[in-house]
Design a protein around this motif. Structure first.
Motif, mmCIF file in Angstrom:
data_model
loop_
_atom_site.group_PDB
_atom_site.id
_atom_site.type_symbol
_atom_site.label_atom_id
_atom_site.label_comp_id
_atom_site.label_asym_id
_atom_site.label_seq_id
_atom_site.Cartn_x
_atom_site.Cartn_y
_atom_site.Cartn_z
ATOM 1 N N VAL C 33 0.679 -1.537 0.495
ATOM 2 C CA VAL C 33 -0.122 0.299 -0.124
ATOM 3 C C VAL C 33 0.881 1.233 -0.634
ATOM 4 O O VAL C 33 0.426 2.022 -0.768
ATOM 5 N N GLY C 59 0.896 0.614 -4.538
ATOM 6 C CA GLY C 59 -0.457 0.951 -3.952
ATOM 7 C C GLY C 59 -0.154 2.460 -4.233
ATOM 8 O O GLY C 59 0.836 3.281 -4.181
ATOM 9 N N GLN C 172 -7.283 4.259 4.974
ATOM 10 C CA GLN C 172 -8.535 2.532 4.471
ATOM 11 C C GLN C 172 -9.415 3.062 3.630
ATOM 12 O O GLN C 172 -9.509 1.860 2.353
ATOM 13 N N MET C 175 -7.918 2.080 0.135
ATOM 14 C CA MET C 175 -8.336 0.113 -0.193
ATOM 15 C C MET C 175 -9.110 0.050 -0.084
ATOM 16 O O MET C 175 -9.369 -0.944 -1.265
ATOM 17 N N GLU C 176 -10.151 0.469 0.159
ATOM 18 C CA GLU C 176 -11.294 -0.035 -0.197
ATOM 19 C C GLU C 176 -11.480 -0.200 -1.347
ATOM 20 O O GLU C 176 -12.554 -0.594 -1.752
ATOM 21 N N PHE C 189 -2.426 -7.433 0.470
ATOM 22 C CA PHE C 189 -2.424 -6.874 1.155
ATOM 23 C C PHE C 189 -0.788 -6.437 2.036
ATOM 24 O O PHE C 189 -1.018 -7.164 3.065
ATOM 25 N N ALA C 191 -0.119 -3.906 4.502
ATOM 26 C CA ALA C 191 -0.961 -2.600 5.072
ATOM 27 C C ALA C 191 1.220 -1.780 5.678
ATOM 28 O O ALA C 191 1.216 -2.508 5.417
ATOM 29 N N TYR C 204 -8.225 -2.993 10.507
ATOM 30 C CA TYR C 204 -8.734 -3.959 8.798
ATOM 31 C C TYR C 204 -9.043 -4.964 9.232
ATOM 32 O O TYR C 204 -9.366 -5.241 7.624
ATOM 33 N N ILE C 215 -4.507 -9.416 4.943
ATOM 34 C CA ILE C 215 -4.303 -7.829 5.086
ATOM 35 C C ILE C 215 -2.752 -8.063 5.385
ATOM 36 O O ILE C 215 -3.004 -8.754 7.231
#
Lengths: 350, 86, 375
Positions: C33, C59, C172, C175-176, C189, C191, C204, C215
């Motif tokens: 990410v 990411g 977050q 990510m969503e 992921f 994180a 998470y 994650i």
């Protein structure tokens, strides 16, 4: 109060620092006083000669080598040096790494109106001391004063003349596949010292610049009979910038082995904290040397005998040109390109 | 994002909950960092510093556990680095 | 340096990478990410070392990259007001807005100064009562506590010539958004470890459960990255999806409650437009109403931010969401370079395009492996 200005109110006079004024640059009595009281007495050769427009120098035995450089640095005084020492060592080092014995310097000062005469004295004292240490004489100079705001306090320019000691380094175009790359000491110290002093980051102890002469280091290589291809003091852009210039000149790929590069613990700490790569950070008394592979060890041990080069090290080698001019090998993983720096390194948080 | 570097807390200079500060050692230098997020940190603890503030203490037990795990798995063992002393 | 050098250990990292190569039965797709992780992976060549085992896609975790051009324009506008000094991180200075960067605005006379910490900006305000000091606050949840602390300290110490231009982003929602996208390819992921230092990893759980995606909270050093990837692979190979903390030397389940409280006191979540990615519901932080006195935009400017049209040749949105790799963009490396970036990820040194440009130019892949002639 005992001088001609004693008629002024002593209290006020004592509190007021003496400053450079535009009159000091206008060629009259003020300028003469500035020269006679502040500049000439510090430089034997200047005070022993009549104040002519140009200096006539003795015949030299060998080919003359000439270089010039301008110095602007903020702050003017930093741990390990100041603009005065910088302006001498910078020019002397340019001569030394070209294989010359530095002989003479010129000194030009551009002063901002209002600059403290006391600080000027400190800078001039540094110039004189550094010149003595390098056994060079300041033989000509110039002083200008510009209105407030036209320069940042003080700019210095020096020109250096030296004598080539034959045979000099053969030049970066002669660097060959297999040649070994060395540095004369831990890297990145000047850039980090300036950054720490300028940004008021309050590092303790304040990191010190490596600002100093390379004459002895060059002489040690010469005495040891090292076949030097090229030497460069790794100033702006750091070691990376020199590597890129050499790669262009010689047409090979220069390989830096990161783990061999000497770094002092203070530079390491600051670079980690601010996200900087020491390879890109400026030096002012540390050089990169390319030597014949058979001479690599003798070069390293010759350098290590010089006190300021105790941590001299092999940092890489030259191989046939791949697609990239300069690569860095880290302990982990494959080689990666080392890009030419663009612009001064900035601290980052990302 | 987020360059954060571990350093050793050497000295508290202010223990106010909001203005807390102290000297933290990174390699060969120390820098005065803000410690408001780690009031429980003690001299000698390692803290993770980002943009001038300590975000958390370093859990030495967890760090050692990972290193031991790596030692058990790999042929080569990562050495434990020396404590920095100024 | 302790707790840094141990986790850059070549031997341990190599054996982890080897165990990942042995473990995989198929080539998994994992997204790191955070831009700092992207850089670590490329800097140490971990992506290449794992090329056959894992596809690493990069990411949106570079807050400098995703800061809208219009916000940078606003910062420049503020810096051009007499006696207003805009301070920000070094990363932000060279990032162009719609017309120019803060660095070029400074060259043209705007008051701009780099600081290492938001708290240094407060100190500057105290030292220069004749100036209005604005801190241009960028960064993820990692950086938000420092900014929050800056305002809290300014208030406590009665420093009134200090204010914020807030461009903080929350990781977050991004990510969503990636997981929601129909063309999503992310199977697990890594994180961002330093974000989790503040927010913890509990948060998470919901994302992990709803999207059935592993994650793994991961650090930034090569050994940490390899550890995180190994944990992702293990979950994928055993068809599990859990939140796993592989950076537990600094990340606790609940994060740092005190740091979270500072952020909570000062900021609230808000919608935010991310450069290259577009509107991100609850993707940013803004000052709470009770702290609006410290809002630089309220203090000095009026009007909504102008809309900025991004280059149509730039595919940064697809890069930031992991749909393409930087070299797949036609502009990469030619028209778009760090000196004149078209899009967000080339803008910051930490962006994925800049990382590829620096460490991983496509021609490198065809370089013949030279035989080492040197000991």
């Amino acid at each position: 109060m005992n001088d001609s200005s004693s008629w002024a109110c002593p209290v006020k006079h004592a509190a007021e620092p003496q400053r450079v004024s535009l009159a000091h640059g206008e060629g009259g009595s003020s300028m003469r006083r500035l020269l006679e009281e502040h500049i000439l007495p510090r430089f034997d050769r200047l005070s022993s000669l009549p104040l002519d427009d140009a200096a006539v120098l003795p015949q030299i035995d060998g080919r003359p080598v000439l270089t010039t450089d301008a110095f602007v640095v903020s702050p003017l005084f930093f741990p390990g040096g100041d603009i005065g020492t910088l302006s001498v060592y910078g020019t002397v080092n340019d001569l030394a790494v070209r294989g010359a014995e530095p002989l003479w310097l010129t000194l030009s000062l551009i002063l901002e109106e209002g600059f403290s005469l006391q600080l000027l004295d400190r800078v001039l004292e540094s110039v004189a001391e550094a010149a003595r240490r390098c056994r060079v004489s300041v033989v000509a100079g110039d002083t200008k004063v510009v209105p407030r705001g036209a320069v940042d306090r003080l700019f210095v320019s020096t020109t250096g003349l030296g004598r080539l000691i034959e045979p000099g380094p053969s030049g970066s175009a002669t660097i060959e596949v297999g040649d070994v790359l060395l540095v004369s000491g831990p890297i990145g110290r000047h850039g980090i010292a300036i950054l720490a002093a300028r940004e008021e980051m309050a590092f303790e102890p304040p990191p010190e610049s490596d600002c100093g002469p390379l004459i002895e280091a060059v002489a040690a290589l010469r005495t040891a009979g090292v076949r030097v291809r090229a030497m460069r003091d790794a100033t702006r852009g750091g070691v990376t910038a020199v590597m890129h210039e050499w790669a262009r000149d010689c047409g090979g790929t220069l390989v830096i082995e990161e783990e061999r590069v000497p770094i002092s613990s203070d530079v390491r700490g600051v670079c980690e904290l601010l996200g900087l790569d020491p390879l890109n950070v400026a030096n002012e008394g540390t050089m990169v040397v390319a030597v014949h592979p058979d001479d690599a060890e003798s070069a390293r041990s010759a350098l290590q005998c010089v006190s300021v080069c105790a941590r001299a090290a092999r940092i890489g080698f030259v191989r046939a040109r791949g697609l990239l001019p300069v690569v860095v090998k880290r302990g982990i993983g494959s080689e990666r390109p080392l890009l030419e720096p663009s612009g001064a390194p900035l601290p980052r948080i990302c | 994002m987020c360059l954060a570097v571990p350093g050793r807390l050497e000295e508290w200079t202010d223990r106010d909950p909001l203005l807390a500060r102290g000297w933290v050692v990174f390699g060969g230098v120390r820098h005065e960092c803000h410690l408001a997020c780690v009031p429980e940190a003690e001299v000698g603890d390692y803290v993770l510093v980002h943009a001038g503030i300590a975000l958390n203490r370093i859990d030495i037990v967890a760090a050692e556990k990972l290193l031991r795990e790596l030692r058990d798995a790999g042929e080569e063992s990562p050495p434990s680095a020396e404590d920095e002393m100024l | 340096m302790k707790y840094l050098d141990e986790f850059r250990h070549p031997g341990a990292t190599e054996s982890l990478l080897e165990s990942i190569r042995r473990r995989v039965t198929k080539r998994w797709t994992i997204m790191e990410v955070c831009g700092g992780q992207t850089h670590g992976l490329l800097r140490y060549g971990i992506d290449e070392a794992l090329a056959d085992a894992v596809e690493l896609i990069h990411g949106p975790g570079c807050p400098v990259c995703v800061t809208g051009a219009e916000v940078i324009d606003r910062a420049i506008e503020l810096a051009s007001i007499p006696n207003v000094l805009v301070t920000t991180f070094g990363d932000m200075l060279r990032v162009p807005g719609s017309r120019e960067s803060l660095a070029s605005a400074r060259a043209a006379g705007a008051l701009v100064r780099m600081v290492y910490s938001p708290l240094d900006a407060v100190a500057l305000a105290e030292k220069h009562p004749e100036l209005e000091v604005v801190f241009f606050a960028v960064g993820f949840e990692t950086t938000a506590p420092a900014t929050a602390l800056a305002v809290l300290q300014a208030k406590r110490r009665g420093i009134e010539n200090f204010s914020l231009l807030v461009a903080h982003v929350r990781v977050q929602p991004a990510m969503e958004a990636i997981l929601c996208a129909p063309e999503n390819r992310v199977q697990a992921f890594l994180a961002a470890g330093h974000v989790c230092t503040v927010v913890g990893c509990e948060s998470y759980e919901d994302l992990c459960r709803r999207y059935e995606v592993p994650i793994v909270v991961t650090g930034f050093e090569p050994t940490d990255l390899a550890t995180g990837i190994a944990a992702c692979v293990e979950q994928l190979e055993t068809s599990r999806h859990e939140v796993e903390n592989r950076y537990d030397r600094v990340v606790q389940a609940e994060g740092n409650l005190r740091a979270r409280q500072f952020v909570e006191d000062v900021f609230e979540a808000c919608d935010r437009t991310w450069r290259g990615l577009g509107a991100m519901p609850l993707g940013g932080l803004r000052l709470r109403e009770s702290w609006r006195d410290y809002d630089a935009e309220r203090r000095f400017t009026a009007g909504a931010l102008p809309q900025v049209v991004s280059s149509c040749r730039c595919r940064s949105g697809e890069v930031l969401s992991g749909r393409i790799k930087p070299p797949e963009c036609a502009a990469f490396g030619g028209e778009c370079r760090p000196e004149h970036p078209l899009g967000a990820p080339m803008v910051s040194g930490e962006g994925a395009c800049a990382a590829y440009f620096q460490y991983h130019r496509p021609e490198l892949r065809c370089e013949p492996r030279a035989v080492e002639g040197n000991a």
